[in-house]
Design a protein around this motif. Structure first.
Motif, short mmCIF file in Angstrom:
data_model
loop_
_atom_site.label_atom_id
_atom_site.label_comp_id
_atom_site.label_asym_id
_atom_site.label_seq_id
_atom_site.Cartn_x
_atom_site.Cartn_y
_atom_site.Cartn_z
N ASP A 22 0.76 -1.31 0.05
CA ASP A 22 0.15 -0.09 -0.01
C ASP A 22 0.92 1.27 -0.10
O ASP A 22 1.74 1.39 0.91
N SER A 23 0.64 2.28 -0.87
CA SER A 23 1.46 3.46 -1.02
C SER A 23 0.83 4.61 -0.52
O SER A 23 1.69 5.35 -0.24
N ASN A 24 -0.48 4.61 -0.41
CA ASN A 24 -1.03 5.86 -0.05
C ASN A 24 -1.77 5.65 1.49
O ASN A 24 -2.64 6.53 1.61
N ASP A 26 -4.06 3.83 2.57
CA ASP A 26 -5.71 3.40 2.79
C ASP A 26 -5.95 1.88 2.98
O ASP A 26 -7.05 1.67 3.21
N ILE A 28 -5.11 -0.45 1.26
CA ILE A 28 -5.35 -1.37 0.20
C ILE A 28 -4.19 -1.25 -0.42
O ILE A 28 -3.62 -0.11 -0.73
N ASP A 30 -1.78 -1.23 -4.09
CA ASP A 30 -2.01 -0.45 -5.26
C ASP A 30 -0.60 -0.53 -6.12
O ASP A 30 0.16 -0.94 -5.91
CA CA Z 1 -3.53 2.15 -1.31
#
Ligand code: CA
Ligand code: TEU
Length: 533
Positions: A22-24, A26, A28, A30
């Motif tokens: 997960d890079s941002n 949230d 989840i 991506d």
């Molecule tokens: Ca994400």
């Protein structure tokens, strides 16, 4: 340099984007997260990545319900992110294969929204519509794989539409040439963007029986999937589709012809629910004008590591007149192999895990390694309240579904396993998987992760293991599998002890001694590589 056969004997790493990185924050995974970890993937020594769907989707089946084939779901990123991903992967020498779910769309796809409006619109017969029986019940007795009838009623049209899976996954009417054209245009979109091939979701479900004949009743209510007694009184597949429907093969040939207009592209078909099991996919891969290869289900359904089972699966396929085989032990739909074959005793035994990695990647065929398999991750137990897979929710507690193999990859030992900066993740991080995190295995030269790298490098330098023929040897015991792979005068004897006790035996009049769970490779009568040196 053109190499149309790069996929033969390739090791393809499957990424399930939601759970990779997960890079941002949230919770989840991506596409930018995958880009961050491409160096890691490259370090394994794999040839390609199969990306599970990241297209626009309401996510009722976690991306296998596509509402726009030509865009990235905002949850996963943007088309720009995809372009970066493929560019960086290609720089690293890694090919990218997309998962095209062409048999059905999401009910939110504009094609379906239009189709369901009335019986006369342009897309009126893009899906499988049929009138109710006089008493208002569905047109026939077909059952969906994810439970309940294959038919759902639509008030606007006063008709039922067919779905093999969820109600929100209406089946495209692939008998309609306009639908075939439309699907081929989606393939072309990605081919033009530089993808190296496709994994074709349920490619044998493309064509339904146009006569809509009832399925025969099940004689005795026997378990159908995963050793679970699937609650349906009718066989599910007999008349819904036929594994060699001539119209389906005609369409398959159109897909292949499109791929052949480009250099070096490949296709791997998922031929699921195939009743002939061991010969899975032969009809779909025969000759040079169908799919390049088909994903064989035999080894992802077995319940324990057994020499005869593996040998039978490979020999049965070789005896069919199918094309080049593809093998996997794990994927996003089945119990992880460490648990499925390891059971309670061996799930977390690194020697057992290394033997499995060596075995999978020594089989003759293209092999698929599922994210986390290189770490030896066991199946996670996900409590009912946290289950996401609609199939699992439906069958719980008989079967907990497919979430146990879909939990986030543990990158570090941090609270959120280095997967995310969020406080929560879409599926929980599995406690039992955390000690096997990547950072810990990086530090341990004896880890399955290091072994994967070392073995895949050794394999690459031994053409016999990549593309050689395979000949099995009788070991007279089910815990020892032995075969020779031969190419250009080079013969490698490969022996796998699937049990924990050391063994002494004679194979091909050569004495062989193996430690427990050892995978051993001999060239010219002497041991050249061992998983347990
Ligand atoms: Ca994400
Ligand atoms: O899977 C089809 C499918 O349901 C089988 O893989 C099944 O799990 C297996 O035969 C059991 O032995 C594909 C996708 O892989 C899956 O994730 C999707 O849910 C399904 O199609 C519908 O698109």
């Amino acid at each position: 340099m053109s190499n149309n056969n790069w996929w033969r004997g390739a090791v393809i790493y499957q990424i399930y984007p939601r759970s990779f990185k997960d890079s941002n924050n949230d919770g989840i995974g991506d596409l930018p997260g995958i880009i961050e970890k491409l160096d890691y993937v490259a370090s394994l020594g794999v040839d390609a990545i199969w990306l599970s769907p990241f297209f626009k989707s309401p996510m009722k089946d976690y991306g296998y319900d596509v509402s726009d084939y030509c865009d990235v779901d905002p949850m996963f990123g943007t088309l720009d992110d995809f372009d970066h991903l493929i560019k960086r992967a290609h720089e690293l020498g890694i090919k990218i294969i997309l998962d095209l779910v062409a048999s059905h769309t999401s009910d939110q796809h504009t094609w379906f929204l239009e189709s369901r409006e009335d019986r006369t619109n342009d897309k009126a017969d893009w899906y499988v519509w049929a009138d109710p029986k006089p008493d208002g019940s569905p047109p026939n007795n077909w059952q969906a794989f994810f439970g309940g009838p294959s038919w759902s009623y639509n008030v606007r049209r006063g008709q039922y539409y067919m779905h093999n899976f969820l109600e929100s996954q209406p089946d495209l009417n692939m008998h309609n040439p306009a639908v075939q054209d439309a699907i081929l245009a989606q393939f072309k979109f990605w081919l033009d963007r530089g993808v190296d091939g496709f994994r074709l979701d349920v490619a044998n479900c493309y064509m339904h029986d146009p006569l809509l004949r009832d399925n025969p009743p099940v004689d005795d209510p026997k378990p159908q999937f995963f050793n679970v007694d699937f609650p349906t009184p009718f066989t599910m597949q007999d008349h819904i589709y036929d594994f060699s429907r001539p119209e389906n093969i005609v369409f398959v040939k159109r897909i292949r012809a499109l791929l052949d207009q480009y250099d070096n592209r490949m296709s791997v078909a998922e031929i699921a629910f195939n009743k002939d099991g061991l010969g899975a996919g032969a009809d779909y891969t025969r000759g040079n004008d169908r799919f390049h290869t088909a994903y064989n289900f035999s080894l992802i359904s077995g319940q324990k590591a057994s020499a005869s089972y593996i040998r039978d699966a490979l020999e049965a396929y070789a005896a069919s007149d199918g094309g080049w085989p593809s093998w996997a032990f794990s994927n996003h739909d089945v119990v992880r192999v460490a648990t499925r074959w390891g059971g309670a005793e061996n799930t977390d035994n690194p020697a057992f895990i290394k033997m499995l990695i060596a075995l999978l990647t020594s089989l003759r065929g293209t092999v698929f390694l599922y994210q986390g398999e290189e770490l030896g991750l066991p199946e996670a137990t996900v409590p009912f309240e946290k289950l996401k897979d609609p199939w699992g929710v439906y069958l719980y507690p008989k079967w907990q579904g497919r979430d146990g193999c879909r939990t986030p990859i543990p990158w570090t030992n941090d609270a959120m396993a280095g997967f995310t900066g969020a406080a929560d993740t879409w599926l929980p991080i599995a406690d039992g998987q955390k000690p096997l995190n990547v950072a810990a295995q990086e530090k341990d030269p004896a880890s399955p992760l290091h072994f994967t790298r070392t073995f895949l490098r050794w394999r690459k330098n031994h053409a016999a293991l990549v593309s050689g023929t395979i000949t099995f040897h009788d070991t007279h015991r089910d815990d020892v599998l032995a075969f020779t792979r031969t190419h250009d005068g080079q013969a490698i004897l490969c022996v796998f002890n699937m049990g924990e006790e050391p063994v002494d035996l004679t194979i091909n009049s050569q004495p062989v001694t193996l430690q427990g769970f050892e995978a051993q490779f001999s060239v010219d009568g002497s041991v050249a590589f061992s998983s347990n040196p």
